[in-house]
Write a protein that holds these residues in place. Structure first.
Motif, PDB file in Angstrom:
ATOM      1  N   SER A 360       0.834  -1.212   0.000  1.00 54.05           N
ATOM      2  CA  SER A 360       0.000   0.000   0.000  1.00 54.05           C
ATOM      3  C   SER A 360       0.871   1.266   0.000  1.00 54.05           C
ATOM      4  O   SER A 360       2.046   1.226   0.354  1.00 54.05           O
ATOM      5  N   ASP A 361       0.265   2.405  -0.384  1.00 53.12           N
ATOM      6  CA  ASP A 361       0.958   3.689  -0.250  1.00 53.12           C
ATOM      7  C   ASP A 361       0.812   4.226   1.173  1.00 53.12           C
ATOM      8  O   ASP A 361       1.342   5.278   1.502  1.00 53.12           O
ATOM      9  N   TYR A 362       0.041   3.513   1.995  1.00 50.49           N
ATOM     10  CA  TYR A 362      -0.263   3.972   3.354  1.00 50.49           C
ATOM     11  C   TYR A 362       0.271   2.984   4.386  1.00 50.49           C
ATOM     12  O   TYR A 362       0.497   1.807   4.078  1.00 50.49           O
ATOM     13  N   ASN A 363       0.432   3.483   5.602  1.00 46.01           N
ATOM     14  CA  ASN A 363       0.792   2.577   6.693  1.00 46.01           C
ATOM     15  C   ASN A 363       0.231   3.151   8.002  1.00 46.01           C
ATOM     16  O   ASN A 363      -0.158   4.332   8.062  1.00 46.01           O
ATOM     17  N   GLU A 364       0.166   2.303   8.992  1.00 48.30           N
ATOM     18  CA  GLU A 364      -0.214   2.747  10.348  1.00 48.30           C
ATOM     19  C   GLU A 364       0.729   2.004  11.273  1.00 48.30           C
ATOM     20  O   GLU A 364       0.838   0.777  11.178  1.00 48.30           O
ATOM     21  N   VAL A 365       1.446   2.742  12.101  1.00 48.57           N
ATOM     22  CA  VAL A 365       2.528   2.082  12.849  1.00 48.57           C
ATOM     23  C   VAL A 365       2.554   2.495  14.320  1.00 48.57           C
ATOM     24  O   VAL A 365       1.978   3.520  14.708  1.00 48.57           O
ATOM     25  N   TYR A 366       3.229   1.670  15.092  1.00 49.66           N
ATOM     26  CA  TYR A 366       3.631   2.023  16.457  1.00 49.66           C
ATOM     27  C   TYR A 366       5.154   2.102  16.444  1.00 49.66           C
ATOM     28  O   TYR A 366       5.813   1.167  15.984  1.00 49.66           O
ATOM     29  N   ILE A 367       5.695   3.215  16.948  1.00 54.01           N
ATOM     30  CA  ILE A 367       7.157   3.317  17.067  1.00 54.01           C
ATOM     31  C   ILE A 367       7.490   3.004  18.525  1.00 54.01           C
ATOM     32  O   ILE A 367       7.026   3.704  19.440  1.00 54.01           O
ATOM     33  N   ILE A 368       8.269   1.959  18.726  1.00 55.11           N
ATOM     34  CA  ILE A 368       8.536   1.494  20.095  1.00 55.11           C
ATOM     35  C   ILE A 368      10.030   1.622  20.371  1.00 55.11           C
ATOM     36  O   ILE A 368      10.850   1.210  19.532  1.00 55.11           O
ATOM     37  N   ASP A 369      10.387   2.212  21.516  1.00 54.63           N
ATOM     38  CA  ASP A 369      11.814   2.291  21.846  1.00 54.63           C
ATOM     39  C   ASP A 369      12.171   1.199  22.849  1.00 54.63           C
ATOM     40  O   ASP A 369      11.314   0.424  23.276  1.00 54.63           O
ATOM     41  N   LYS A 370      13.454   1.159  23.228  1.00 53.08           N
ATOM     42  CA  LYS A 370      13.975   0.088  24.091  1.00 53.08           C
ATOM     43  C   LYS A 370      13.246  -0.011  25.430  1.00 53.08           C
ATOM     44  O   LYS A 370      13.130  -1.078  26.007  1.00 53.08           O
ATOM     45  N   LYS A 371      12.780   1.173  25.911  1.00 46.32           N
ATOM     46  CA  LYS A 371      12.074   1.150  27.211  1.00 46.32           C
ATOM     47  C   LYS A 371      10.608   0.810  27.016  1.00 46.32           C
ATOM     48  O   LYS A 371       9.803   0.949  27.914  1.00 46.32           O
ATOM     49  N   LEU A 372      10.271   0.450  25.788  1.00 43.36           N
ATOM     50  CA  LEU A 372       8.906   0.101  25.385  1.00 43.36           C
ATOM     51  C   LEU A 372       7.949   1.301  25.429  1.00 43.36           C
ATOM     52  O   LEU A 372       6.738   1.130  25.506  1.00 43.36           O
ATOM     53  N   ASN A 373       8.530   2.528  25.390  1.00 41.99           N
ATOM     54  CA  ASN A 373       7.681   3.707  25.167  1.00 41.99           C
ATOM     55  C   ASN A 373       7.131   3.568  23.763  1.00 41.99           C
ATOM     56  O   ASN A 373       7.890   3.257  22.834  1.00 41.99           O
ATOM     57  N   THR A 374       5.836   3.810  23.609  1.00 39.96           N
ATOM     58  CA  THR A 374       5.191   3.516  22.328  1.00 39.96           C
ATOM     59  C   THR A 374       4.471   4.743  21.789  1.00 39.96           C
ATOM     60  O   THR A 374       3.738   5.408  22.510  1.00 39.96           O
ATOM     61  N   LYS A 375       4.739   5.050  20.520  1.00 38.63           N
ATOM     62  CA  LYS A 375       4.074   6.199  19.879  1.00 38.63           C
ATOM     63  C   LYS A 375       3.234   5.646  18.726  1.00 38.63           C
ATOM     64  O   LYS A 375       3.768   4.947  17.856  1.00 38.63           O
ATOM     65  N   PHE A 376       1.942   5.962  18.735  1.00 40.99           N
ATOM     66  CA  PHE A 376       1.048   5.461  17.686  1.00 40.99           C
ATOM     67  C   PHE A 376       0.943   6.496  16.569  1.00 40.99           C
ATOM     68  O   PHE A 376       0.683   7.673  16.825  1.00 40.99           O
ATOM     69  N   ILE A 377       1.146   6.072  15.336  1.00 44.93           N
ATOM     70  CA  ILE A 377       0.961   6.975  14.192  1.00 44.93           C
ATOM     71  C   ILE A 377      -0.177   6.410  13.356  1.00 44.93           C
ATOM     72  O   ILE A 377      -0.024   5.364  12.712  1.00 44.93           O
ATOM     73  N   GLU A 378      -1.304   7.122  13.378  1.00 44.32           N
ATOM     74  CA  GLU A 378      -2.472   6.563  12.690  1.00 44.32           C
ATOM     75  C   GLU A 378      -2.281   6.606  11.174  1.00 44.32           C
ATOM     76  O   GLU A 378      -1.414   7.325  10.662  1.00 44.32           O
ATOM     77  N   ARG A 379      -3.098   5.806  10.476  1.00 43.85           N
ATOM     78  CA  ARG A 379      -2.940   5.575   9.042  1.00 43.85           C
ATOM     79  C   ARG A 379      -2.737   6.878   8.267  1.00 43.85           C
ATOM     80  O   ARG A 379      -3.549   7.786   8.313  1.00 43.85           O
ATOM     81  N   THR A 380      -1.608   6.937   7.573  1.00 43.47           N
ATOM     82  CA  THR A 380      -1.333   8.074   6.694  1.00 43.47           C
ATOM     83  C   THR A 380      -0.361   7.587   5.609  1.00 43.47           C
ATOM     84  O   THR A 380      -0.041   6.410   5.545  1.00 43.47           O
ATOM     85  N   THR A 381       0.069   8.487   4.745  1.00 51.14           N
ATOM     86  CA  THR A 381       0.940   8.049   3.645  1.00 51.14           C
ATOM     87  C   THR A 381       2.277   7.532   4.194  1.00 51.14           C
ATOM     88  O   THR A 381       2.743   7.972   5.250  1.00 51.14           O
ATOM     89  N   LYS A 382       2.895   6.650   3.434  1.00 50.50           N
ATOM     90  CA  LYS A 382       4.203   6.133   3.856  1.00 50.50           C
ATOM     91  C   LYS A 382       5.241   7.270   3.900  1.00 50.50           C
ATOM     92  O   LYS A 382       6.152   7.234   4.711  1.00 50.50           O
TER      93      LYS A 382
END
Ligand code: PMT
Length: 409
Positions: A360-382
């Protein structure tokens, strides 16, 4: 910010705040830019060509069929300018641009325009909140148009709400930012991998996966736009403002990534690396007559590139990020992967979805760091996801300056 020598095409449409574009012209001119203005017929109800001509020191453009020049104006004005700014933009003009309608010079120019483009809407608050208008704005934003959102307050029509043309300083700063893009990753070297690895069975056949390489390519293009020196290792040739190394199998990719390990500030593994390869590659095409009605192919484990480089890294450099492609238990599996692989970040995406992830040209991701802090990025263009990933990773180093602009590839 200096605009010396920059050429700005200013579009003015028919709204009461058209009078404010006169001051915008003066701001651009004071900063050293040359300005040409294109007006819709409705804009002429609010401002006069004489005023605009006097302020820009240039002819005013209104008519699609002005024959005073040999070159069609919707093309020559595109070629001439560095950026197109429409301020104010009415709901009507936004709708036409969103739907490819070219019924006057300004909308024809919009359709032909292939350089940075800013739209500053201004209208009554009910019009602005109308779902159709919002849908048009979302569509254009997704396509890479830059909007400077209107402000909330007392409107000329007597209503109180959102729709007042943005503060001219904001429009000016957005123009300056797009004309002089910041390079927050200048001096950084970034390696990105992309595409599904190809594990050959024989000279004709292979096993692979559904990765199109789009996520990795968006990351490479965005990192390069932000000033980094980028190397893209991909499973097919990719043109762009970066070095491109093509590898097919996981083993070939591992070799190249290992060679690069000590040279890079950051490595992002977006490639879908096959976990398995064929145990016995056949250098000759396997004949149907030799296999019978079924054919058992034995697979053996491929090296884990991400895990290998995380183990080999000696200091804090390079920062290493992997992706986690999951079809279930997304966050749990991704959190386990960041630990088992030993990387600094893991970007989790759900590859069972049809509207994002693979191909797809789109994605929805969670960015997770070593301490398991998690940032949600809702569906948008890659492209947009790529920019947020790079920002998130480099904010750790404390020298990333937010640009606010989309990395449209
Ligand atoms: O290419 P697109 O069509 O744009 O799709 C993007 C994508 C879905 C492929 C991408 O966003 C993605 O998720 N890439 C990683 C795919 C993957 O291999 O995920 P994994 O969960 O199996 O592996 C985890 C990480 O280990 C990945 O960074 C992978 O590159 C790496 N890995 C995996 C196996 C292996 N043998 N070696 C590795 O280095």
């Amino acid at each position: 910010m200096n605009l010396e020598g920059k050429k700005i095409l200013l579009g003015i449409t028919g709204g009461i705040s058209a009078y404010k574009s006169l001051e915008l012209i003066r701001m651009y001119k004071r900063a050293g830019a040359e300005v040409k203005a294109v007006l819709t017929n409705n804009a002429l109800e609010f401002v006069t060509p004489l005023t605009i001509q006097t302020l820009t020191n240039n002819k005013v453009y209104i008519n699609n069929f002005d024959t005073s020049d040999y070159s069609p104006e919707h093309i020559s004005l595109c070629d001439w300018s560095d950026i197109f700014v429409i301020a104010p933009a009415t709901a009507n003009t936004i709708a036409k641009i969103a739907n490819g309608i070219c019924d006057n010079l300004l909308t024809s120019l919009s359709a032909a325009y292939n350089k940075p483009f800013i739209i500053a809407p201004a209208m009554n608050c009910n019009m602005y909140n109308n779902p159709v208008v919002q849908e048009n704005i979302t569509k254009l934003t997704t396509l890479g148009y830059n909007f400077v959102a209107p402000e909330t307050g007392f409107l000329a029509c007597g209503a109180n709400g959102t729709g007042r043309l943005a503060d001219l300083n904001k429009i000016y700063l957005r123009t300056a930012e797009l004309l002089n893009p910041l390079k927050p990753l200048e001096g950084k070297r970034i390696l990105i991998t992309a595409g599904g690895t190809i594990e050959k069975i024989d000279p004709v056949r292979y096993i692979s996966n559904f990765s199109s390489g789009k996520m990795g390519i968006s990351l490479a293009k965005c990192a390069s736009k932000l000033g980094a020196k980028v190397t893209l290792i991909s499973t097919f040739k990719v043109d762009g403002d970066f070095e491109n190394i093509v590898t097919l199998s996981a083993e070939e990719m591992l070799k190249e990534v290992e060679t690069q390990l000590d040279l890079q500030d950051c490595i992002i593994m977006a490639a879908a690396v096959a976990d398995w390869k064929i145990k016995n590659y056949s250098s000759q095409k396997v004949k149907k007559t030799n296999t019978g009605d079924s054919w058992n192919i034995e697979l053996v484990k491929n090296p884990d590139i991400l895990k290998t480089i995380c183990k080999k890294r000696t200091g804090e450099k390079p920062i290493i990020a992997g992706f986690s492609a999951e079809s279930e238990n997304l966050l749990q599996n991704a959190s386990e992967k960041i630990k088992s692989k030993g990387c600094d970040f893991i970007i989790a995406n759900d590859i069972s979805r049809t509207d994002s992830g693979f191909s797809s040209d789109y994605n929805e991701v969670y960015i997770i760091d070593k301490k398991l802090n998690t940032k949600f990025i809702e569906r948008t263009t890659k492209d947009e996801i790529a920019k947020i990933i790079l920002e998130s990773i480099f904010e750790q180093t404390g020298n990333y300056i937010k640009t606010g602009s989309v990395c449209s590839a």
